[in-house]
Design a protein around this motif. Structure first.
Motif, short mmCIF file in Angstrom:
data_model
loop_
_atom_site.label_atom_id
_atom_site.label_comp_id
_atom_site.label_asym_id
_atom_site.label_seq_id
_atom_site.Cartn_x
_atom_site.Cartn_y
_atom_site.Cartn_z
N MET A 1 -18.40 47.58 22.76
CA MET A 1 -17.82 46.58 22.38
C MET A 1 -18.30 47.90 20.73
O MET A 1 -19.16 48.80 20.66
N GLU A 2 -17.01 47.65 20.41
CA GLU A 2 -16.67 48.67 18.79
C GLU A 2 -18.20 47.09 18.19
O GLU A 2 -18.64 46.21 17.94
N ALA A 3 -18.68 48.72 17.55
CA ALA A 3 -20.20 48.08 16.15
C ALA A 3 -19.02 47.20 14.53
O ALA A 3 -17.66 47.20 14.86
N ASP A 4 -20.64 46.50 14.11
CA ASP A 4 -19.93 45.04 13.14
C ASP A 4 -20.96 45.92 12.19
O ASP A 4 -21.39 46.62 11.84
N ALA A 5 -20.45 44.97 10.69
CA ALA A 5 -20.67 45.69 10.10
C ALA A 5 -22.36 45.40 9.98
O ALA A 5 -23.56 46.23 9.87
N VAL A 6 -23.24 44.51 10.58
CA VAL A 6 -24.28 44.14 11.06
C VAL A 6 -25.46 45.13 11.93
O VAL A 6 -26.30 45.40 10.83
N ASP A 7 -24.42 45.94 12.79
CA ASP A 7 -25.09 47.53 12.94
C ASP A 7 -25.25 48.66 11.79
O ASP A 7 -25.81 49.14 12.13
N ALA A 8 -24.39 48.53 11.06
CA ALA A 8 -23.89 49.19 10.13
C ALA A 8 -25.79 49.14 8.89
O ALA A 8 -26.50 50.00 8.81
N VAL A 9 -25.55 48.04 9.60
CA VAL A 9 -28.14 47.09 8.44
C VAL A 9 -28.47 47.63 9.14
O VAL A 9 -29.19 48.60 8.11
N THR A 10 -28.61 47.48 10.06
CA THR A 10 -29.55 47.65 10.90
C THR A 10 -29.66 49.21 11.45
O THR A 10 -30.97 49.64 11.34
N GLU A 11 -28.53 49.82 11.48
CA GLU A 11 -28.82 51.56 11.20
C GLU A 11 -29.13 52.06 10.32
O GLU A 11 -30.03 52.91 10.13
N ARG A 17 -36.51 53.28 7.53
CA ARG A 17 -37.40 52.43 8.51
C ARG A 17 -37.75 52.52 9.97
O ARG A 17 -37.38 51.68 10.52
N PRO A 18 -37.70 53.87 10.23
CA PRO A 18 -37.72 53.99 11.70
C PRO A 18 -38.94 52.84 13.15
O PRO A 18 -38.75 52.80 13.77
N GLU A 19 -39.84 52.75 11.84
CA GLU A 19 -40.82 52.01 12.43
C GLU A 19 -40.24 50.41 13.37
O GLU A 19 -41.03 49.91 13.52
N LEU A 20 -40.14 49.51 12.08
CA LEU A 20 -39.48 47.97 12.50
C LEU A 20 -38.12 48.21 13.29
O LEU A 20 -37.49 49.31 14.01
N ASP A 21 -38.41 46.90 13.65
CA ASP A 21 -37.38 46.27 14.85
C ASP A 21 -37.03 45.79 14.42
O ASP A 21 -37.46 44.82 13.85
N THR A 22 -35.90 45.88 14.59
CA THR A 22 -34.53 45.25 13.96
C THR A 22 -33.52 44.39 14.84
O THR A 22 -32.62 43.67 14.03
N LEU A 23 -34.37 43.84 15.55
CA LEU A 23 -33.24 43.51 16.35
C LEU A 23 -33.21 42.13 15.64
O LEU A 23 -32.39 40.82 15.79
N MET A 25 -32.91 40.70 12.61
CA MET A 25 -32.12 40.99 11.27
C MET A 25 -30.61 40.95 12.50
O MET A 25 -30.10 40.83 11.95
N ALA A 26 -30.25 41.90 13.61
CA ALA A 26 -28.88 41.96 14.33
C ALA A 26 -28.51 40.26 14.98
O ALA A 26 -27.74 40.16 14.53
N VAL A 27 -29.96 40.10 15.24
CA VAL A 27 -29.33 38.12 15.79
C VAL A 27 -28.75 37.71 14.42
O VAL A 27 -28.19 37.28 14.24
N PHE A 28 -29.62 37.62 13.34
CA PHE A 28 -29.67 35.83 12.43
C PHE A 28 -28.72 36.45 11.90
O PHE A 28 -27.75 35.71 11.47
N GLY A 29 -28.82 37.93 11.34
CA GLY A 29 -27.22 38.92 10.61
C GLY A 29 -26.62 38.19 11.19
O GLY A 29 -25.08 38.02 10.44
N ARG A 30 -26.15 37.97 12.07
CA ARG A 30 -24.67 37.92 12.49
C ARG A 30 -24.81 36.21 13.36
O ARG A 30 -23.65 35.61 12.64
#
Length: 162
Positions: A1-11, A17-23, A25-30
């Motif tokens: 599946m193609e990356a979206d704007a939320v993927d860009a933010v979490t990336e 901040r590589p120590e943070l789990d941004t899952l 953020m990915a769910v609620f951003g969408r």
């Protein structure tokens, strides 16, 4: 599946901040973006009937109440989680448009009853169908089983959040 704007933010966050789990953020951003996009489309449909989302909510609450499509302003405020001032403004607008009427409560001389007019019933019924069409179009990206699963997951998430 193609990356979206939320993927860009979490990336970007992952890089900073590589120590943070941004899952989450990915769910609620969408969730927020879907709600906004679909909500804006529904608002555009409602405007075709001369009402906004807030006015639809008032008319829809009265319509869902069943015949005689009457509630008190206090009942409407409680259902819609609005202040009495906010409710008064909406009722004034809808009454001027001929979509509802306010009358004294026959059982409480200090109270009022708010009732849909025939025109109000027609407007809310037509706006409801138009809004549902927008929602169905948004869900068309999912098969029926996926849509049911999403509804169940969101129900569970909502219950845990309250």
């Amino acid at each position: 599946m193609e990356a979206d704007a939320v993927d860009a933010v979490t990336e970007q966050w992952a890089a900073q901040r590589p120590e943070l789990d941004t899952l989450a953020m990915a769910v609620f951003g969408r969730v927020f973006r879907v709600a906004r996009a679909v909500g804006d489309r529904m608002e555009a449909e409602y405007l075709r009937y001369g009402i906004g989302r807030g006015e639809f909510d008032v008319l829809g609450t009265l319509r869902r109440a069943g015949e005689p499509y009457t509630l008190s302003p206090r009942e409407l405020s409680a259902t819609l989680m609005l202040t009495t001032g906010g409710m008064t403004g909406r009722l004034d607008k809808l009454e001027r448009a001929g979509l509802l009427v306010r009358a004294p409560d026959p059982h409480d001389r200090r109270g009022l009853r708010v009732t849909l007019t025939e025109r109000g019933i027609t407007v809310v019924d037509e706006a409801l169908v138009a809004g549902l069409a927008v929602q169905r179009a948004a869900l068309a990206a999912l098969d029926p089983g996926e849509a049911e699963a999403l509804a169940a997951l969101l129900r569970r998430l909502l219950a845990a959040s309250l």
